[in-house]
Design a protein around this motif. Sequence first.
Motif, short mmCIF file in Angstrom:
data_model
loop_
_atom_site.label_atom_id
_atom_site.label_comp_id
_atom_site.label_asym_id
_atom_site.label_seq_id
_atom_site.Cartn_x
_atom_site.Cartn_y
_atom_site.Cartn_z
N ARG A 84 71.94 -17.44 -24.43
CA ARG A 84 72.12 -15.80 -24.56
C ARG A 84 73.32 -15.27 -24.31
N GLU A 85 74.39 -15.41 -25.20
CA GLU A 85 76.38 -16.04 -24.60
C GLU A 85 77.00 -14.99 -23.91
N MET A 86 76.27 -13.76 -24.73
CA MET A 86 77.23 -12.64 -24.83
C MET A 86 76.65 -11.98 -23.19
N ASP A 87 75.50 -11.79 -23.62
CA ASP A 87 75.00 -11.57 -21.66
C ASP A 87 75.22 -12.42 -20.52
N VAL A 88 75.37 -14.03 -20.48
CA VAL A 88 76.73 -14.27 -20.02
C VAL A 88 77.71 -14.12 -19.79
N ILE A 89 78.41 -13.98 -20.86
CA ILE A 89 79.82 -13.39 -20.59
C ILE A 89 79.61 -12.21 -20.23
N LEU A 90 78.71 -11.21 -20.01
CA LEU A 90 78.98 -9.79 -19.45
C LEU A 90 78.88 -9.86 -17.57
N ALA A 91 77.79 -10.77 -17.41
CA ALA A 91 77.98 -11.81 -16.43
C ALA A 91 78.76 -12.24 -15.20
N VAL A 92 79.29 -13.23 -16.16
CA VAL A 92 80.71 -13.94 -15.59
C VAL A 92 81.49 -12.70 -15.29
N ARG A 93 82.02 -11.89 -15.72
CA ARG A 93 82.90 -10.85 -15.44
C ARG A 93 82.50 -9.73 -15.08
N LYS A 94 80.95 -9.33 -14.01
CA LYS A 94 80.65 -8.55 -13.59
C LYS A 94 80.71 -9.61 -12.12
N VAL A 95 80.27 -10.61 -12.22
CA VAL A 95 80.25 -11.25 -10.77
C VAL A 95 81.92 -11.81 -10.78
N THR A 96 83.38 -11.83 -10.96
CA THR A 96 84.29 -12.68 -11.26
C THR A 96 85.26 -11.49 -10.44
N GLY A 97 85.00 -10.03 -11.96
CA GLY A 97 85.71 -9.33 -11.63
C GLY A 97 87.12 -9.08 -13.08
N GLN A 98 86.84 -10.29 -13.95
CA GLN A 98 88.07 -11.46 -14.63
C GLN A 98 88.00 -9.99 -15.64
N SER A 99 89.00 -10.24 -16.85
CA SER A 99 88.76 -9.83 -17.53
C SER A 99 87.54 -10.10 -18.52
N LEU A 100 87.52 -9.72 -19.78
CA LEU A 100 86.73 -10.18 -20.80
C LEU A 100 86.41 -11.57 -21.31
N TRP A 101 87.78 -11.01 -21.53
CA TRP A 101 88.77 -12.82 -22.26
C TRP A 101 88.91 -14.26 -21.37
N HIS A 102 88.71 -14.14 -20.51
CA HIS A 102 88.94 -14.73 -19.55
C HIS A 102 87.02 -14.81 -18.56
N SER A 103 86.51 -13.98 -18.50
CA SER A 103 85.30 -14.53 -18.70
C SER A 103 84.42 -15.25 -20.20
N ARG A 104 84.92 -15.14 -20.48
CA ARG A 104 84.46 -15.80 -21.98
C ARG A 104 84.85 -17.21 -21.67
N ASP A 105 86.42 -17.30 -21.79
CA ASP A 105 86.31 -18.88 -21.49
C ASP A 105 85.70 -19.47 -20.62
N LEU A 106 85.94 -18.79 -19.25
CA LEU A 106 85.13 -19.10 -18.18
C LEU A 106 83.67 -19.97 -18.46
#
Length: 97
Positions: free
Chosen positions: A28-50
Amino acid sequence: MSDESNEYYTLLCDDPSHEVVLVDCGPREMDVILAVRKVTGQSLWHSRDLARQAPVTLLGGLSAYRAQSAVAVLQSAGARAEWRQEPEPEERAAPSS
């Protein structure tokens, strides 16, 4: 008046810092990207890269409670994530030969 003296001590709590590692993004890549964004506070683009760089350390210098909370958010999104104690600075340095 009493000649009693009071001594006060400051107690230092040596709580080691912890880091949050995203081990695998999972299906569930998109869900994880949104979760990364939530915990890091980074942009959506940066969260996707991470998320696509897994395994990657997302956060560092956290208390055990905050690290566990961040891992719970990531795991609820379908990621494999873990929290661990950060190595001491002298443990990070590579041995010189």
